[in-house]
Design an enzyme around this catalytic site. Structure first.
Site, mmCIF file in Angstrom:
data_model
loop_
_atom_site.group_PDB
_atom_site.id
_atom_site.type_symbol
_atom_site.label_atom_id
_atom_site.label_comp_id
_atom_site.label_asym_id
_atom_site.label_seq_id
_atom_site.Cartn_x
_atom_site.Cartn_y
_atom_site.Cartn_z
ATOM 1 N N TYR A 135 0.805 -1.116 0.155
ATOM 2 C CA TYR A 135 0.089 -0.031 0.156
ATOM 3 C C TYR A 135 0.928 1.167 0.143
ATOM 4 C CZ TYR A 135 -4.001 -3.032 1.099
ATOM 5 O OH TYR A 135 -4.840 -3.988 0.970
ATOM 6 N N LYS A 172 4.015 -15.364 1.464
ATOM 7 C CA LYS A 172 3.797 -16.139 0.252
ATOM 8 C C LYS A 172 5.386 -16.292 -0.325
ATOM 9 C CE LYS A 172 1.573 -17.504 -3.397
ATOM 10 N NZ LYS A 172 0.689 -18.490 -3.287
ATOM 11 N N ASP A 197 -2.463 -18.212 0.717
ATOM 12 C CA ASP A 197 -3.435 -19.025 0.120
ATOM 13 C C ASP A 197 -3.964 -20.024 0.958
ATOM 14 O OD1 ASP A 197 -1.142 -19.846 -0.661
ATOM 15 O OD2 ASP A 197 -1.327 -20.855 -2.587
ATOM 16 N N ASP A 216 -4.956 -7.267 5.541
ATOM 17 C CA ASP A 216 -6.230 -6.419 5.375
ATOM 18 C C ASP A 216 -7.487 -7.673 5.036
ATOM 19 O OD1 ASP A 216 -8.091 -4.809 4.437
ATOM 20 O OD2 ASP A 216 -7.194 -3.778 2.776
ATOM 21 N N ASP A 251 -10.373 -9.314 7.757
ATOM 22 C CA ASP A 251 -11.954 -9.291 7.439
ATOM 23 C C ASP A 251 -12.460 -10.713 7.401
ATOM 24 O OD1 ASP A 251 -12.077 -6.510 7.442
ATOM 25 O OD2 ASP A 251 -12.552 -6.234 5.156
#
Ligand code: NAD
Length: 358
Positions: free
Chosen positions: A141, A192, A224, A248, A252
């Site tokens: 970001y 990852k 994943d 992020d 959620d």
């Protein structure tokens, strides 16, 4: 012990849920020998209306000069069409940046009383108690270069850069290990590393840091697989640490295991500045001013403040137990209402908590 708390009621249901929370803090203070000094400041739409800016300098200054910040929520239809630098959300981002809040803590706890609110099977979510620790000020970001550029052929190319330095990884890892220590001693780092170099560095640094925390059991998952495991068997997780983008999404997903947005607290912590404690939900303009809001996410955010900013775990637990007891007694606001329960408004839910705490 005396603590200075800056209150940021913000917009929409913010003032309603924060008023309930302040009352709860006032009742919890004496039995634990705590003293809270409250000061209020403007943020979001309320600040725009009063000063033209979503985060007045005075607000940031007050926050810096306190021991913790209790934020409710910002935003609403009225300010939706202002230019970006004047939007309520800009105030929130400015607050996070201004206080250097690099660690975002998002607990996802299944309360037995609300288990039916989850979309997953009862046996899968029963007993889930996860803390997601997300890096908040680095990663893709913020990495440079970023933007939409034109290539030699005239085609547009969008670019973002996922980058972490050793020190950025170390400081978030340290927070996560310390939280895992306070919880069940299990930490899962999500990356990852099979594909991304930045993730390989992440994994190497987290492993190095683990030498300082022999009492914490460290594991690693690719993002994943972590997403799959979160919905397949969430009970295997205790504390999760991950970068900005993965965090992020996973925070959620973890939050929604619980099924109820009005119940979810959060904390954002920095190195030396005060932390910000706030509910995950927004300002709910559709029910603002109607005494319909669920104040419990805000109240639980205050419990997080007691635990993580003031190191007062007993006082924090007392508040969390009171929330459970209010639910045990059948009290529900509209967002978590189910058959046979007692529907109450924001204020009345607060009164129930005060009665339990007294
Ligand atoms: P929202 O979380 O405000 O509301 C989503 C839905 O959940 C609404 O139906 C609302 O009534 C309900 N809800 C939320 N909190 C509740 C509570 N405590 N009790 C009962 N019901 C509750 O999200 P939104 O509608 O997408 O956004 C509304 C405004 O809030 C927007 O301006 C948005 O930018 C802002 N927002 C602010 C924050 C923040 O302050 N951190 C976070 C998200 C959204």
């Amino acid at each position: 012990m005396a603590y200075r708390i800056t209150l940021l009621p913000g917009d929409g249901i913010g003032p309603e849920i924060l008023a309930v929370t302040v009352d709860v803090l006032k009742v919890i203070a004496p039995p634990f020998d705590l003293e809270f000094v409250f000061q209020e400041a403007l943020i979001g739409g309320a600040a725009i209306d009063a000063t033209g800016e979503p985060l007045p300098a005075e607000t940031l200054e007050k926050c810096r000069n306190s021991d913790a910040v209790l934020l409710a929520a910002i935003g609403g239809y009225k300010w939706d069409n202002l230019p970006r630098h004047q939007r309520p959300e800009t105030g929130l981002l400015g607050l996070r940046a201004g206080l250097g809040l690099f660690a975002n803590l998002r607990p996802a706890t299944i309360l037995p009383q609300l288990i039916d609110a989850s979309t997953l099977k009862k046996e899968v979510v029963e007993g889930v108690d996860i803390m997601v620790v997300r890096e908040l000020t680095g990663g893709i970001y913020f990495g440079q270069p970023k933007g939409i550029f034109e290539t030699e052929t005239g085609e547009k190319r969008g670019v973002n850069t996922m980058a972490y330095t050793e020190s950025e990884i170390d400081r978030i890892a340290k927070v996560a290990f310390e939280i895992a220590q306070k919880r069940s001693g299990k930490l899962c780092s999500v990356d990852k590393a099979n594909v991304l170099d930045v993730s390989q560095l992440w994994r190497d640094q987290v492993i190095k840091m683990s030498a300082n925390y022999p009492d914490v059991e460290l594991s690693h998952l690719y993002v994943d697989n972590a997403a799959m495991q979160l919905v397949r068997a969430p009970k295997q997780f205790d504390t999760i640490v991950t970068g900005n983008l993965f965090g992020d999404i996973l925070s959620d997903a973890a939050a929604m295991l619980t099924g109820s947005i009005g119940m979810l607290p959060s904390a954002s912590l920095g190195e030396s500045n005060p932390g910000v404690f706030e509910p995950v939900h927004g300002s709910a303009p559709d029910i603002a001013g109607q005494d319909k809001a669920n104040p419990l996410a805000q109240v639980l955010s205050a419990a997080m403040m007691l635990r993580y900013a003031f190191d007062q775990p007993e006082a924090a637990s007392k508040i969390e137990d009171a929330v459970q007891e209010a639910l045990n007694q059948g009290y529900r606001t509209g967002d978590i209402m189910s058959e046979g329960m007692k529907l109450v408004g924001c204020r009345a839910m607060g009164d129930v908590l005060l009665k339990i705490l007294a």
